[in-house]
Design a protein around this motif. Structure first.
Motif, PDB file in Angstrom:
ATOM      1  N   VAL A  12       0.949  -1.133   0.180  1.00  0.00           N
ATOM      2  CA  VAL A  12      -0.295   0.109   0.163  1.00  0.00           C
ATOM      3  C   VAL A  12       0.898   0.920   0.117  1.00  0.00           C
ATOM      4  O   VAL A  12       2.217   1.040   0.706  1.00  0.00           O
ATOM      5  CB  VAL A  12      -0.902   0.159   0.973  1.00  0.00           C
ATOM      6  CG1 VAL A  12      -2.104   1.179   1.257  1.00  0.00           C
ATOM      7  CG2 VAL A  12      -1.529  -1.597   1.331  1.00  0.00           C
ATOM      8  N   GLU A  29       2.310   4.715   1.026  1.00  0.00           N
ATOM      9  CA  GLU A  29       1.752   5.698   1.844  1.00  0.00           C
ATOM     10  C   GLU A  29       2.779   6.918   1.257  1.00  0.00           C
ATOM     11  O   GLU A  29       4.214   6.846   2.094  1.00  0.00           O
ATOM     12  CB  GLU A  29       2.199   5.081   3.517  1.00  0.00           C
ATOM     13  CG  GLU A  29       0.597   4.101   3.601  1.00  0.00           C
ATOM     14  CD  GLU A  29       0.955   3.376   4.929  1.00  0.00           C
ATOM     15  OE1 GLU A  29       2.264   3.604   5.869  1.00  0.00           O
ATOM     16  OE2 GLU A  29      -0.047   2.628   5.631  1.00  0.00           O
ATOM     17  N   GLY A  30       2.390   8.362   1.395  1.00  0.00           N
ATOM     18  CA  GLY A  30       3.927   9.506   0.933  1.00  0.00           C
ATOM     19  C   GLY A  30       5.354   8.076  -0.207  1.00  0.00           C
ATOM     20  O   GLY A  30       4.826   7.787  -0.832  1.00  0.00           O
ATOM     21  N   GLN A  63       6.447   5.660   0.333  1.00  0.00           N
ATOM     22  CA  GLN A  63       7.262   4.455   0.804  1.00  0.00           C
ATOM     23  C   GLN A  63       5.561   3.352   0.454  1.00  0.00           C
ATOM     24  O   GLN A  63       4.617   3.461  -0.167  1.00  0.00           O
ATOM     25  CB  GLN A  63       7.280   3.993   2.202  1.00  0.00           C
ATOM     26  CG  GLN A  63       8.346   5.033   2.638  1.00  0.00           C
ATOM     27  CD  GLN A  63       8.866   4.754   4.397  1.00  0.00           C
ATOM     28  OE1 GLN A  63       8.468   3.846   4.771  1.00  0.00           O
ATOM     29  NE2 GLN A  63      10.004   5.819   4.807  1.00  0.00           N
ATOM     30  N   LYS A  82       1.359  -5.575   3.209  1.00  0.00           N
ATOM     31  CA  LYS A  82       0.135  -5.189   4.516  1.00  0.00           C
ATOM     32  C   LYS A  82      -0.970  -7.001   3.541  1.00  0.00           C
ATOM     33  O   LYS A  82      -0.870  -7.307   2.749  1.00  0.00           O
ATOM     34  CB  LYS A  82      -1.042  -3.951   4.240  1.00  0.00           C
ATOM     35  CG  LYS A  82      -0.914  -2.666   4.438  1.00  0.00           C
ATOM     36  CD  LYS A  82      -2.144  -1.529   5.477  1.00  0.00           C
ATOM     37  CE  LYS A  82      -1.387  -0.321   5.990  1.00  0.00           C
ATOM     38  NZ  LYS A  82      -2.402   0.432   6.194  1.00  0.00           N
ATOM     39  N   ASP A 140      -7.659   4.104  -1.687  1.00  0.00           N
ATOM     40  CA  ASP A 140      -5.943   3.395  -0.981  1.00  0.00           C
ATOM     41  C   ASP A 140      -5.423   3.337  -2.484  1.00  0.00           C
ATOM     42  O   ASP A 140      -6.235   3.117  -3.296  1.00  0.00           O
ATOM     43  CB  ASP A 140      -5.983   2.273   0.178  1.00  0.00           C
ATOM     44  CG  ASP A 140      -6.640   2.418   1.281  1.00  0.00           C
ATOM     45  OD1 ASP A 140      -6.379   3.914   1.557  1.00  0.00           O
ATOM     46  OD2 ASP A 140      -6.357   1.047   1.685  1.00  0.00           O
ATOM     47  N   TRP A 200      -2.903   1.162  -4.489  1.00  0.00           N
ATOM     48  CA  TRP A 200      -2.289  -0.290  -4.164  1.00  0.00           C
ATOM     49  C   TRP A 200      -1.121  -0.478  -5.144  1.00  0.00           C
ATOM     50  O   TRP A 200      -1.285   0.250  -6.294  1.00  0.00           O
ATOM     51  CB  TRP A 200      -2.978  -1.388  -4.277  1.00  0.00           C
ATOM     52  CG  TRP A 200      -3.951  -1.776  -2.537  1.00  0.00           C
ATOM     53  CD1 TRP A 200      -3.928  -1.393  -1.538  1.00  0.00           C
ATOM     54  CD2 TRP A 200      -4.428  -2.839  -2.494  1.00  0.00           C
ATOM     55  NE1 TRP A 200      -4.223  -1.176  -0.713  1.00  0.00           N
ATOM     56  CE2 TRP A 200      -4.571  -2.787  -0.823  1.00  0.00           C
ATOM     57  CE3 TRP A 200      -5.077  -4.139  -3.044  1.00  0.00           C
ATOM     58  CZ2 TRP A 200      -5.984  -3.456  -0.229  1.00  0.00           C
ATOM     59  CZ3 TRP A 200      -5.951  -5.090  -2.851  1.00  0.00           C
ATOM     60  CH2 TRP A 200      -5.861  -4.896  -1.389  1.00  0.00           C
ATOM     61  N   GLN A 247       9.145  -2.502   3.584  1.00  0.00           N
ATOM     62  CA  GLN A 247       8.750  -0.886   3.592  1.00  0.00           C
ATOM     63  C   GLN A 247       9.416  -0.782   2.417  1.00  0.00           C
ATOM     64  O   GLN A 247      11.133  -1.437   2.992  1.00  0.00           O
ATOM     65  CB  GLN A 247       8.984   0.024   4.743  1.00  0.00           C
ATOM     66  CG  GLN A 247       7.616  -0.531   6.108  1.00  0.00           C
ATOM     67  CD  GLN A 247       7.694   1.008   6.733  1.00  0.00           C
ATOM     68  OE1 GLN A 247       9.114   1.158   6.744  1.00  0.00           O
ATOM     69  NE2 GLN A 247       7.227   1.049   7.450  1.00  0.00           N
TER      70      GLN A 247
END
Length: 420
Positions: free
Chosen positions: A370, A372-373, A375, A379, A401, A403, A416
């Protein structure tokens, strides 16, 4: 004696560069320390990086998910009869593959001397039987006339005996004849009555017998007529006609070949009745059902059809299915023309879904990254129904979201990943 050097000291004003030098050094030191700390923090959280251009992304949305099966197939004629020979002989093919024919056109002829000779023999036998039947009718009429003559003669004798009996009654009353003569006259009358009755019975029996014999002869003639008509039909069938309007498919024998009875000669393809034959992977066989909607694509043209048959056997790990669809006037189709298809299994309303990508198979449908910013964070997820373009998200995501839908193998299993 010199007390100190104060008399020698001179007050010098600091230059502008010297006044800013020390704060500048402290600023550079602080910036370097911040970069070092940021690198330390980043290295502790993202142990792998990848270029954004190497990844594919998709946003989770809500909508209607049509669960389908993407497959391919070909056009086949729903009606492509094979024409067979009814008797052995030499075949002459009159229509070539690809020729257009109308219903009833003669496309091939078979020369069968044996069948023609048999027909002539049976026709001659039929003519002889008809002559015998006519002769039997004449003989029956002659016999009936003789029987009528016998009845008439017996009637005359009966009338004469009755007349003699009446005269005998008068004479016996006047006692002009003896009792013996009177009784003889009565016996003659009884005899005449018996002969007349027997003559009538004989005539009736003869009439029934002649009718029965004539009926048998007529039945034999009728049977022979059926034999001749069947042979005529077979001779006419030697001229093989197209049962439908269409084009000649393939020759199944060579020109002027000697063939046996019931040998396949050629095929005729009905251009007005086509079906689609689809090859569906074996894994989807249990999901198929008769009557399911199918979207067929012929280039830019799309038509809807329904599954009409499903093969019970598996060949080359595929199941064959037939699709019946409405013919369109502007749709020009050819035998074995390639096409693509979507079998519509079900329609799920208002589900959370994402575009289908390599992450479905590479992650086993259980893991995804996923965004996030800057990164991508790994998940756990759970996927549901799948179509050719989208997949249902049961858990692990929410609308909006983003992906990574490309293969997760490119991310080396890191928790990450920094996206450059």
């Amino acid at each position: 004696m010199i007390k100190d050097t104060s008399a020698q000291d001179t007050v010098v004003s600091p230059s502008v560069s010297k006044r800013f030098k020390q704060p500048l050094l402290w600023g550079v030191f602080a910036l370097g320390l911040g970069v070092l700390l940021w690198g330390t923090v980043t290295a502790s959280t993202a142990n792998h990086s990848i270029a954004r251009a190497d990844l594919r992304f998709a946003t989770l949305t809500k909508g209607d998910l049509i669960r389908d099966i993407a497959t391919s197939g070909k056009i086949v004629a729903a009606n492509a009869p094979v024409l067979y020979s009814l008797d052995k002989g030499t075949v002459t093919l009159l229509a070539k593959p690809g020729d257009e024919v109308a219903k009833g056109d003669i496309v091939a002829e078979i020369e069968s001397p044996t069948l023609l000779n048999n027909l002539k023999q049976q026709q001659a036998l039929l003519e002889g039987m008809k002559s015998s039947l006519q002769r039997a009718h004449l003989n029956a009429r002659r016999d009936l006339i003789k029987a009528e003559q016998t009845i008439d003669m017996a009637k005359v004798d009966l009338d004469a005996a009755a007349r003699e009996s009446r005269r005998g009654h008068q004479l016996i009353a006047d006692k002009l004849i003896s009792q013996i003569d009177f009784e003889k006259n009565e016996d003659d009358l009884k005899k005449a009555k018996m002969l007349y009755g027997h003559a009538k019975q004989e005539a009736g029996l003869m009439k029934d017998t002649l009718a029965f014999e004539l009926q048998n002869l007529e039945a034999e003639v009728n049977r022979q007529v059926l034999v001749v008509e069947e042979l005529k039909r077979q001779v006419e069938a030697l001229a093989i006609k197209a049962p439908v309007a269409g084009i000649i498919g393939n020759w199944l024998v060579e020109q002027k070949a000697r063939i046996e009875a019931n040998a396949a000669i050629l095929t005729v393809v009905d251009l007005t009745a086509f079906e689609a034959e689809l090859m569906v992977p074996e894994s989807y066989a249990d999901d198929l059902g008769l009557g399911m909607e199918v979207e067929l694509s012929f280039g830019a043209i799309k038509v809807m059809g329904q599954l009409s048959s499903i093969s019970p056997e598996v060949r080359n790990r595929e199941v064959t299915a037939r699709v019946r669809f409405a013919q369109q006037s502007g749709l020009k189709l050819r035998q074995n023309q390639w096409l693509s298809a979507r079998v519509l299994l079900e329609n799920r309303k208002d589900v959370l879904m994402v575009k289908r990508g390599a992450f479905v198979t590479s992650g086993g449908g259980r893991e995804v990254y996923v965004v996030e910013g800057e990164q991508a964070v790994k998940k756990s997820i759970r996927l549901g129904a799948r179509s050719s373009s989208h997949v249902e998200v049961i858990s692990g995501g929410k609308p909006g979201d983003v992906w990574v839908i490309s293969s997760i193998h490119d991310l080396n299993g890191a928790e990450q990943v920094l996206i450059n």
